[in-house]
Design a protein around this motif. Structure first.
Motif, PDB file in Angstrom:
ATOM      1  N   THR A 158       0.860  -1.184   0.000  1.00 25.64           N
ATOM      2  CA  THR A 158       0.000   0.000   0.000  1.00 25.64           C
ATOM      3  C   THR A 158       0.894   1.231   0.000  1.00 25.64           C
ATOM      4  OG1 THR A 158      -0.101  -0.008   2.421  1.00 25.64           O
ATOM      5  CG2 THR A 158      -1.891  -1.117   1.241  1.00 25.64           C
ATOM      6  N   MET A 161       1.934   7.015   3.281  1.00 25.29           N
ATOM      7  CA  MET A 161       1.577   8.428   3.420  1.00 25.29           C
ATOM      8  C   MET A 161       2.595   9.130   4.318  1.00 25.29           C
ATOM      9  SD  MET A 161      -1.087   9.257   1.681  1.00 25.29           S
ATOM     10  CE  MET A 161      -1.569  10.794   2.486  1.00 25.29           C
ATOM     11  N   LYS A 163       4.027  11.459   7.217  1.00 26.14           N
ATOM     12  CA  LYS A 163       3.493  11.699   8.549  1.00 26.14           C
ATOM     13  C   LYS A 163       2.725  13.017   8.576  1.00 26.14           C
ATOM     14  CE  LYS A 163       4.867  11.671  13.413  1.00 26.14           C
ATOM     15  NZ  LYS A 163       6.021  11.553  14.356  1.00 26.14           N
ATOM     16  N   GLY A 164       1.545  12.984   9.163  1.00 24.21           N
ATOM     17  CA  GLY A 164       0.743  14.190   9.286  1.00 24.21           C
ATOM     18  C   GLY A 164      -0.219  14.424   8.146  1.00 24.21           C
ATOM     19  N   LEU A 165      -0.160  13.598   7.090  1.00 24.44           N
ATOM     20  CA  LEU A 165      -1.075  13.737   5.960  1.00 24.44           C
ATOM     21  C   LEU A 165      -2.030  12.553   5.913  1.00 24.44           C
ATOM     22  CD1 LEU A 165       1.025  14.969   2.890  1.00 24.44           C
ATOM     23  CD2 LEU A 165      -0.688  16.241   4.173  1.00 24.44           C
ATOM     24  N   SER A 166      -3.197  12.797   5.391  1.00 24.64           N
ATOM     25  CA  SER A 166      -4.153  11.718   5.177  1.00 24.64           C
ATOM     26  C   SER A 166      -4.827  11.933   3.829  1.00 24.64           C
ATOM     27  CB  SER A 166      -5.198  11.659   6.296  1.00 24.64           C
ATOM     28  OG  SER A 166      -5.918  12.879   6.364  1.00 24.64           O
ATOM     29  N   GLU A 167      -5.165  10.856   3.164  1.00 26.20           N
ATOM     30  CA  GLU A 167      -5.779  10.947   1.841  1.00 26.20           C
ATOM     31  C   GLU A 167      -7.238  11.369   1.969  1.00 26.20           C
ATOM     32  OE1 GLU A 167      -6.163   8.231  -2.214  1.00 26.20           O
ATOM     33  OE2 GLU A 167      -5.810   7.268  -0.282  1.00 26.20           O
ATOM     34  N   ASP A 168      -7.636  12.377   1.183  1.00 26.98           N
ATOM     35  CA  ASP A 168      -9.039  12.801   1.196  1.00 26.98           C
ATOM     36  C   ASP A 168      -9.747  12.495  -0.118  1.00 26.98           C
ATOM     37  OD1 ASP A 168      -8.151  14.712  -0.619  1.00 26.98           O
ATOM     38  OD2 ASP A 168      -8.268  16.385   0.786  1.00 26.98           O
ATOM     39  N   VAL A 172      -5.591  15.515  -1.687  1.00 22.74           N
ATOM     40  CA  VAL A 172      -4.485  14.598  -1.382  1.00 22.74           C
ATOM     41  C   VAL A 172      -4.897  13.182  -1.757  1.00 22.74           C
ATOM     42  CG1 VAL A 172      -2.979  13.691   0.420  1.00 22.74           C
ATOM     43  CG2 VAL A 172      -3.761  16.071   0.538  1.00 22.74           C
ATOM     44  N   THR A 174      -3.235   9.136  -3.100  1.00 21.07           N
ATOM     45  CA  THR A 174      -2.078   8.272  -3.288  1.00 21.07           C
ATOM     46  C   THR A 174      -2.061   7.782  -4.731  1.00 21.07           C
ATOM     47  OG1 THR A 174      -3.282   6.254  -2.715  1.00 21.07           O
ATOM     48  CG2 THR A 174      -2.276   7.493  -0.894  1.00 21.07           C
TER      49      THR A 174
END
Length: 214
Positions: A158, A161, A163-168, A172, A174
């Motif tokens: 997988t 990501m 650190k501190g980011l998340s996929e929306d 953002v 991947t």
């Protein structure tokens, strides 16, 4: 339900497929557990095959401006292709290739179990059905218990990501998320310059707009 087998493969990508089919050809009982929406693993769901098909679709549209038909003259496409235009072919290819994998497994008597596997002990897993609750380690409910002499872990990878980011799914995403785009971005910044990062940069550059990487 309890299943006894010689070989259990966690994941139906190329590694899991080949291991299970080869075991079956040698007269062994083989089972594959797959949690993804399609059979074929990361390679077929979001990885190599869809990304290469997407690339070919982009190159096709990018080349239309330079194509020449002796009967019609220069062929040009004024508007940028939509995500639907580009990804439509990708989903067609995924469906066809996944069906081929399923038929190969059935032809070789490899049992396919859908769901997410969790280890009970070194030779036993409990499989939670897709959309089901967390597995009961006692094997209750709709769980399936699979006991195998040998277990191959071939679950794929997988994206990592920062650190501190998340996929929306919109701003953002991947590399996996590209296959779920609803519109093609006008500009893009990419993190990572490996094979996947460079390939994605080339794809979006061919569509026009700015591409930056790090």
């Amino acid at each position: 339900m309890r299943i006894e087998t010689d070989l259990l493969c966690l994941g139906s990508g190329p590694a899991g497929q080949k291991a299970a089919v080869q075991a079956a050809k040698l007269g062994k009982r083989a089972v594959i557990v797959e949690k993804r929406r399609i059979v074929g693993g990361v390679c077929l769901d979001t990885g190599t095959i869809p990304s290469k098909t997407f690339r070919e679709a982009v190159l096709f549209y990018a080349s239309l401006g330079g194509r020449f038909d002796r009967r019609k003259g220069p062929l040009r496409i004024e508007a940028r292709p939509s995500a639907e235009d580009l990804l439509g072919r990708v989903h067609e290819v995924i469906a066809v290739e996944s069906a081929i994998v399923e038929k190969q497994l059935a032809r070789n008597d490899v049992l396919l179990v859908r769901g997410t596997a969790s280890f009970l002990d070194p030779h036993t897993v409990v499989v939670r059905s897709p959309g089901g609750a967390e597995p009961h380690h006692s094997g209750g409910g709709d769980d399936q218990i699979v006991h195998a002499e040998k277990i191959v872990i071939a679950v794929g990878t997988t994206p990592a990501m920062p650190k501190g980011l998340s996929e929306d799914g919109e701003i953002v995403i991947t590399s996996d998320g590209i296959m779920s785009l609803t519109k093609i971005p006008r500009s893009r910044a990419g993190g990572g310059a490996g094979v996947i990062g460079r390939g994605d940069a080339g794809i979006f550059s061919a569509l026009g707009g700015g591409v930056a990487g790090s």
